[in-house]
Write an enzyme that holds these catalytic residues in place. Structure first.
Site, PDB file in Angstrom:
ATOM      1  N   ARG A 149       0.637  -1.238   0.166  1.00 12.18           N
ATOM      2  CA  ARG A 149      -0.027   0.003  -0.036  1.00 12.18           C
ATOM      3  C   ARG A 149       0.847   1.127  -0.256  1.00 12.18           C
ATOM      4  O   ARG A 149       0.206   2.522  -0.303  1.00 12.18           O
ATOM      5  CB  ARG A 149      -0.906   0.038   1.269  1.00 12.18           C
ATOM      6  CG  ARG A 149      -1.807  -1.324   1.421  1.00 12.18           C
ATOM      7  CD  ARG A 149      -2.776  -1.139   2.383  1.00 12.18           C
ATOM      8  NE  ARG A 149      -3.913  -0.071   2.596  1.00 12.18           N
ATOM      9  CZ  ARG A 149      -5.218  -0.261   2.277  1.00 12.18           C
ATOM     10  NH1 ARG A 149      -5.551  -1.676   2.133  1.00 12.18           N
ATOM     11  NH2 ARG A 149      -6.114   0.433   2.252  1.00 12.18           N
ATOM     12  N   TYR A 188       0.897   4.035  -2.748  1.00 13.46           N
ATOM     13  CA  TYR A 188      -0.072   5.089  -2.479  1.00 13.46           C
ATOM     14  C   TYR A 188      -0.082   6.024  -1.304  1.00 13.46           C
ATOM     15  O   TYR A 188      -0.329   7.252  -1.281  1.00 13.46           O
ATOM     16  CB  TYR A 188      -1.805   4.322  -2.446  1.00 13.46           C
ATOM     17  CG  TYR A 188      -2.712   4.926  -2.447  1.00 13.46           C
ATOM     18  CD1 TYR A 188      -3.355   5.951  -3.554  1.00 13.46           C
ATOM     19  CD2 TYR A 188      -3.482   5.136  -1.155  1.00 13.46           C
ATOM     20  CE1 TYR A 188      -4.617   6.706  -3.495  1.00 13.46           C
ATOM     21  CE2 TYR A 188      -4.837   6.067  -1.146  1.00 13.46           C
ATOM     22  CZ  TYR A 188      -5.283   6.594  -2.232  1.00 13.46           C
ATOM     23  OH  TYR A 188      -6.500   7.369  -2.118  1.00 13.46           O
ATOM     24  N   GLU A 205       2.379   6.622   0.965  1.00 14.61           N
ATOM     25  CA  GLU A 205       3.595   7.500   0.842  1.00 14.61           C
ATOM     26  C   GLU A 205       3.558   8.218  -0.199  1.00 14.61           C
ATOM     27  O   GLU A 205       4.134   9.602   0.040  1.00 14.61           O
ATOM     28  CB  GLU A 205       4.855   6.646   1.053  1.00 14.61           C
ATOM     29  CG  GLU A 205       5.052   5.739   2.137  1.00 14.61           C
ATOM     30  CD  GLU A 205       5.484   6.611   3.324  1.00 14.61           C
ATOM     31  OE1 GLU A 205       5.244   7.686   3.467  1.00 14.61           O
ATOM     32  OE2 GLU A 205       5.683   5.880   4.344  1.00 14.61           O
ATOM     33  N   ASN A 222     -17.696  -3.832  -4.796  1.00 16.51           N
ATOM     34  CA  ASN A 222     -17.572  -5.306  -4.725  1.00 16.51           C
ATOM     35  C   ASN A 222     -18.731  -5.921  -4.102  1.00 16.51           C
ATOM     36  O   ASN A 222     -19.492  -6.816  -4.649  1.00 16.51           O
ATOM     37  CB  ASN A 222     -16.285  -5.921  -4.046  1.00 16.51           C
ATOM     38  CG  ASN A 222     -15.101  -5.896  -4.895  1.00 16.51           C
ATOM     39  OD1 ASN A 222     -15.059  -5.509  -5.980  1.00 16.51           O
ATOM     40  ND2 ASN A 222     -14.007  -6.667  -4.370  1.00 16.51           N
ATOM     41  N   ARG A 242     -14.461   0.496   8.612  1.00 14.09           N
ATOM     42  CA  ARG A 242     -14.222   1.617   7.753  1.00 14.09           C
ATOM     43  C   ARG A 242     -15.479   2.665   8.137  1.00 14.09           C
ATOM     44  O   ARG A 242     -16.395   2.208   8.386  1.00 14.09           O
ATOM     45  CB  ARG A 242     -14.178   1.267   6.403  1.00 14.09           C
ATOM     46  CG  ARG A 242     -13.128   0.389   5.797  1.00 14.09           C
ATOM     47  CD  ARG A 242     -11.637   1.173   6.086  1.00 14.09           C
ATOM     48  NE  ARG A 242     -10.666   0.556   5.456  1.00 14.09           N
ATOM     49  CZ  ARG A 242      -9.900  -0.608   6.012  1.00 14.09           C
ATOM     50  NH1 ARG A 242      -9.991  -0.592   7.275  1.00 14.09           N
ATOM     51  NH2 ARG A 242      -9.272  -1.028   5.599  1.00 14.09           N
TER      52      ARG A 242
HETATM   53  P1  NAD Z   1     -10.988   7.154  -9.358  1.00 16.69           P
HETATM   54  O1  NAD Z   1      -9.874   5.989  -9.354  1.00 16.69           O
HETATM   55  O2  NAD Z   1     -12.433   7.065  -9.610  1.00 16.69           O
HETATM   56  O3  NAD Z   1     -10.645   8.630  -9.933  1.00 16.69           O
HETATM   57  C1  NAD Z   1      -9.162   8.972 -10.068  1.00 16.69           C
HETATM   58  C2  NAD Z   1      -9.089   9.674 -11.476  1.00 16.69           C
HETATM   59  O4  NAD Z   1      -7.767   9.969 -11.531  1.00 16.69           O
HETATM   60  C3  NAD Z   1      -9.471   8.749 -12.782  1.00 16.69           C
HETATM   61  O5  NAD Z   1     -10.278   9.547 -13.545  1.00 16.69           O
HETATM   62  C4  NAD Z   1      -8.116   8.539 -13.458  1.00 16.69           C
HETATM   63  O6  NAD Z   1      -8.292   8.207 -14.565  1.00 16.69           O
HETATM   64  C5  NAD Z   1      -7.399   9.720 -13.026  1.00 16.69           C
HETATM   65  N1  NAD Z   1      -5.996   9.562 -12.977  1.00 16.69           N
HETATM   66  C6  NAD Z   1      -5.207   8.578 -12.475  1.00 16.69           C
HETATM   67  N2  NAD Z   1      -3.921   8.793 -12.606  1.00 16.69           N
HETATM   68  C7  NAD Z   1      -3.765   9.659 -13.331  1.00 16.69           C
HETATM   69  C8  NAD Z   1      -2.703  10.603 -14.047  1.00 16.69           C
HETATM   70  N3  NAD Z   1      -1.504  10.238 -13.988  1.00 16.69           N
HETATM   71  N4  NAD Z   1      -3.072  11.727 -14.794  1.00 16.69           N
HETATM   72  C9  NAD Z   1      -4.201  12.068 -15.005  1.00 16.69           C
HETATM   73  N5  NAD Z   1      -5.353  11.493 -14.380  1.00 16.69           N
HETATM   74  C10 NAD Z   1      -5.138  10.495 -13.805  1.00 16.69           C
HETATM   75  O7  NAD Z   1     -10.975   7.438  -7.830  1.00 16.69           O
HETATM   76  P2  NAD Z   1     -11.590   8.654  -6.835  1.00 16.69           P
HETATM   77  O8  NAD Z   1     -12.284   7.666  -5.849  1.00 16.69           O
HETATM   78  O9  NAD Z   1     -12.697   9.427  -7.538  1.00 16.69           O
HETATM   79  O10 NAD Z   1     -10.503   9.199  -5.966  1.00 16.69           O
HETATM   80  C11 NAD Z   1     -10.448  10.598  -6.536  1.00 16.69           C
HETATM   81  C12 NAD Z   1      -9.091  11.353  -5.726  1.00 16.69           C
HETATM   82  O11 NAD Z   1      -9.624  11.072  -4.166  1.00 16.69           O
HETATM   83  C13 NAD Z   1      -7.970  10.539  -5.491  1.00 16.69           C
HETATM   84  O12 NAD Z   1      -6.748  11.325  -5.559  1.00 16.69           O
HETATM   85  C14 NAD Z   1      -7.975   9.607  -4.278  1.00 16.69           C
HETATM   86  O13 NAD Z   1      -6.767   9.217  -3.813  1.00 16.69           O
HETATM   87  C15 NAD Z   1      -8.707  10.391  -3.520  1.00 16.69           C
HETATM   88  N6  NAD Z   1      -9.512   9.698  -2.321  1.00 16.69           N
HETATM   89  C16 NAD Z   1     -10.560   8.867  -2.700  1.00 16.69           C
HETATM   90  C17 NAD Z   1     -11.220   8.223  -1.732  1.00 16.69           C
HETATM   91  C18 NAD Z   1     -12.376   7.444  -1.914  1.00 16.69           C
HETATM   92  O14 NAD Z   1     -12.780   6.764  -0.862  1.00 16.69           O
HETATM   93  N7  NAD Z   1     -13.079   7.533  -3.050  1.00 16.69           N
HETATM   94  C19 NAD Z   1     -10.557   8.426  -0.260  1.00 16.69           C
HETATM   95  C20 NAD Z   1      -9.320   8.999  -0.022  1.00 16.69           C
HETATM   96  C21 NAD Z   1      -8.853   9.766  -0.988  1.00 16.69           C
HETATM   97  N1  UDP Z   2     -12.723  -5.580   1.603  1.00 13.78           N
HETATM   98  C1  UDP Z   2     -13.416  -6.902   1.666  1.00 13.78           C
HETATM   99  N2  UDP Z   2     -13.863  -7.445   0.550  1.00 13.78           N
HETATM  100  C2  UDP Z   2     -13.636  -6.955  -0.726  1.00 13.78           C
HETATM  101  C3  UDP Z   2     -13.157  -5.513  -0.677  1.00 13.78           C
HETATM  102  C4  UDP Z   2     -12.564  -5.199   0.471  1.00 13.78           C
HETATM  103  O1  UDP Z   2     -13.645  -7.314   2.997  1.00 13.78           O
HETATM  104  O2  UDP Z   2     -14.208  -7.503  -1.738  1.00 13.78           O
HETATM  105  C5  UDP Z   2     -12.153  -5.008   2.875  1.00 13.78           C
HETATM  106  C6  UDP Z   2     -10.657  -4.515   2.584  1.00 13.78           C
HETATM  107  O3  UDP Z   2     -10.054  -5.456   3.103  1.00 13.78           O
HETATM  108  C7  UDP Z   2     -10.770  -3.400   3.587  1.00 13.78           C
HETATM  109  C8  UDP Z   2     -12.265  -2.825   3.485  1.00 13.78           C
HETATM  110  O4  UDP Z   2     -12.845  -3.910   2.958  1.00 13.78           O
HETATM  111  O5  UDP Z   2     -10.564  -3.989   4.973  1.00 13.78           O
HETATM  112  C9  UDP Z   2     -12.094  -1.543   2.712  1.00 13.78           C
HETATM  113  O6  UDP Z   2     -11.461  -1.991   1.447  1.00 13.78           O
HETATM  114  P1  UDP Z   2     -11.251  -0.785   0.198  1.00 13.78           P
HETATM  115  O7  UDP Z   2     -10.463  -1.535  -0.778  1.00 13.78           O
HETATM  116  O8  UDP Z   2     -12.591  -0.268  -0.215  1.00 13.78           O
HETATM  117  O9  UDP Z   2     -10.693   0.396   0.500  1.00 13.78           O
HETATM  118  P2  UDP Z   2      -9.379   0.595   2.012  1.00 13.78           P
HETATM  119  O10 UDP Z   2     -10.024   1.415   2.929  1.00 13.78           O
HETATM  120  O11 UDP Z   2      -8.657  -0.551   2.461  1.00 13.78           O
HETATM  121  O12 UDP Z   2      -8.468   1.598   1.073  1.00 13.78           O
END
Ligand code: NAD
Ligand code: UDP
Length: 310
Positions: free
Chosen positions: A141, A144, A146, A189, A210
């Site tokens: 992990r 992501y 770091e 999922n 979570r």
């Molecule tokens: P996502 O994967 O649906 O969206 C990420 C988008 O970034 C995608 O459209 C992808 O094509 C684009 N992308 C990836 N690498 C790229 C690059 N090198 N250049 C240009 N575009 C690029 O994910 P999301 O859930 O919408 O997450 C959006 C942001 O929020 C991310 O930075 C993610 O780390 C952050 N975030 C999301 C969550 C969550 O639970 N969804 C939690 C914490 C942080």
């Molecule tokens: N997880 C699970 N079944 C799945 C996918 C994820 O039990 O099919 C668990 C995973 O191990 C983690 C939590 O659900 O403990 C959240 O996972 P997710 O990948 O959504 O995000 P994370 O918070 O781990 O980045």
């Protein structure tokens, strides 16, 4: 009205943010390399003259003229960010440097989508912004976690060294329509498995927790942070403090879909955090923000969306 760049705008969260920004009358440039995002997510926005899509990778420089930048580009689901971990790190670090350089040149305010993953497998519960985290530097992990930590460092160094106007949010697990049904995250999922009548895959014993925030609540928090007072840069936690085990989530999804799916237990991935729950006192105080949509209501809306993806 402003000219706003959203990197990662074709992704799950980015597409909702672009929609909100366009509907509020802003001009929006969405820059995305479509690694995990899709044109389908932004299809409806392409009717607006004020919306422009640019296929662009944030590891390369981008020359546009904007007043504000939301930097979201980065794959967020573990299977996707682990697919090419070196690229994930480059996206976070070079992406931050390129977007901060752009913000500096344009004198633009820039918001970074950081993550609860900066807390790693947290020893403090719930997590407050002052907590420095418990992160493995060499695990699967880490690319992501770091990468996002280094991006935060770059944001604060550009602020101190070059006076860039920064805002940093730490997003906790967010869910809703436009999530990629195949992206391997737990909500997508479980819902897809329940709707298809397949086994629901619990990793480990399902006791890990979570906190799940519905995407509309998150976008409201992002907007408020972007508009927050001068001098407040964060980082600020944005998430829903409701805390659920994965077993509770699975049972809730089965109940709401009326599915006959069974639970199956699979190995827990390496470094999977045991628990996670945001302390959102700072967001309440600074932004007057807290989530409004409870898990059951948000899941119902998300299930409706995934039903169209079968
Ligand atoms: P996502 O994967 O649906 O969206 C990420 C988008 O970034 C995608 O459209 C992808 O094509 C684009 N992308 C990836 N690498 C790229 C690059 N090198 N250049 C240009 N575009 C690029 O994910 P999301 O859930 O919408 O997450 C959006 C942001 O929020 C991310 O930075 C993610 O780390 C952050 N975030 C999301 C969550 C969550 O639970 N969804 C939690 C914490 C942080
Ligand atoms: N997880 C699970 N079944 C799945 C996918 C994820 O039990 O099919 C668990 C995973 O191990 C983690 C939590 O659900 O403990 C959240 O996972 P997710 O990948 O959504 O995000 P994370 O918070 O781990 O980045």
């Amino acid at each position: 009205m402003a000219r706003i760049l959203v990197t990662g705008g074709a992704g799950f969260i980015g597409s909702h943010l672009c929609k909100r920004l366009v509907e509020e009358g802003n001009e929006v440039i969405c820059a995305d390399n479509l690694f995990t995002g899709s044109m389908e997510n932004i299809e409806a926005l392409r009717d607006y003259k004020s919306f422009e899509f640019i296929k662009h990778d944030v590891t390369e420089e981008l020359r546009v003229e904007v007043d504000r930048i939301f930097n979201l580009a980065c794959p967020a689901s573990p299977p996707h960010y682990q697919y090419d971990p070196i690229k994930t790190m480059k996206t976070s670090v070079f992406g931050a440097i390129n977007m901060l350089g752009l913000a500096k040149r344009l004198n633009a305010r820039i918001l970074q989508a950081s993550t609860s993953e900066v807390y790693g497998n947290p020893l403090m519960h719930p997590q407050k912004e002052e907590y420095w985290g418990n992160v493995n530097t060499i695990g699967i992990r880490s690319c992501y976690d770091e990468g996002k930590r280094a991006a935060e460092t770059l944001f604060f160094d550009y602020h101190r060294q070059n006076n860039v106007d920064i805002k940093v949010i730490r997003i906790f697990n967010t869910y809703g329509p436009n999530m990629n049904p195949e992206d391997g995250r737990v909500v997508s999922n479980f819902i897809m498995q329940a709707l298809r009548g397949e086994d629901i895959t619990i990793y480990g014993d399902g006791s890990q927790t979570r906190s799940f925030c519905y995407v509309d609540d998150l976008v409201e928090g992002m907007m408020r942070m972007m508009d927050s007072r001068d001098g407040f840069s964060g980082p600020v936690n944005l998430g829903n403090p409701g805390e659920f085990t994965m077993l509770e989530l699975a049972n809730k999804v089965i109940e709401l879909t009326g599915s006959s799916s069974k639970l199956v237990f699979m190995p827990l991935p390496q470094d999977d955090p045991v628990k996670r729950k945001p302390d959102i006192s700072l967001a309440k105080k600074e932004l007057g923000w807290e989530p409004k949509i409870v898990l059951e209501e948000g899941l119902k809306k998300t299930i409706k969306y995934f039903e169209t993806k079968l």
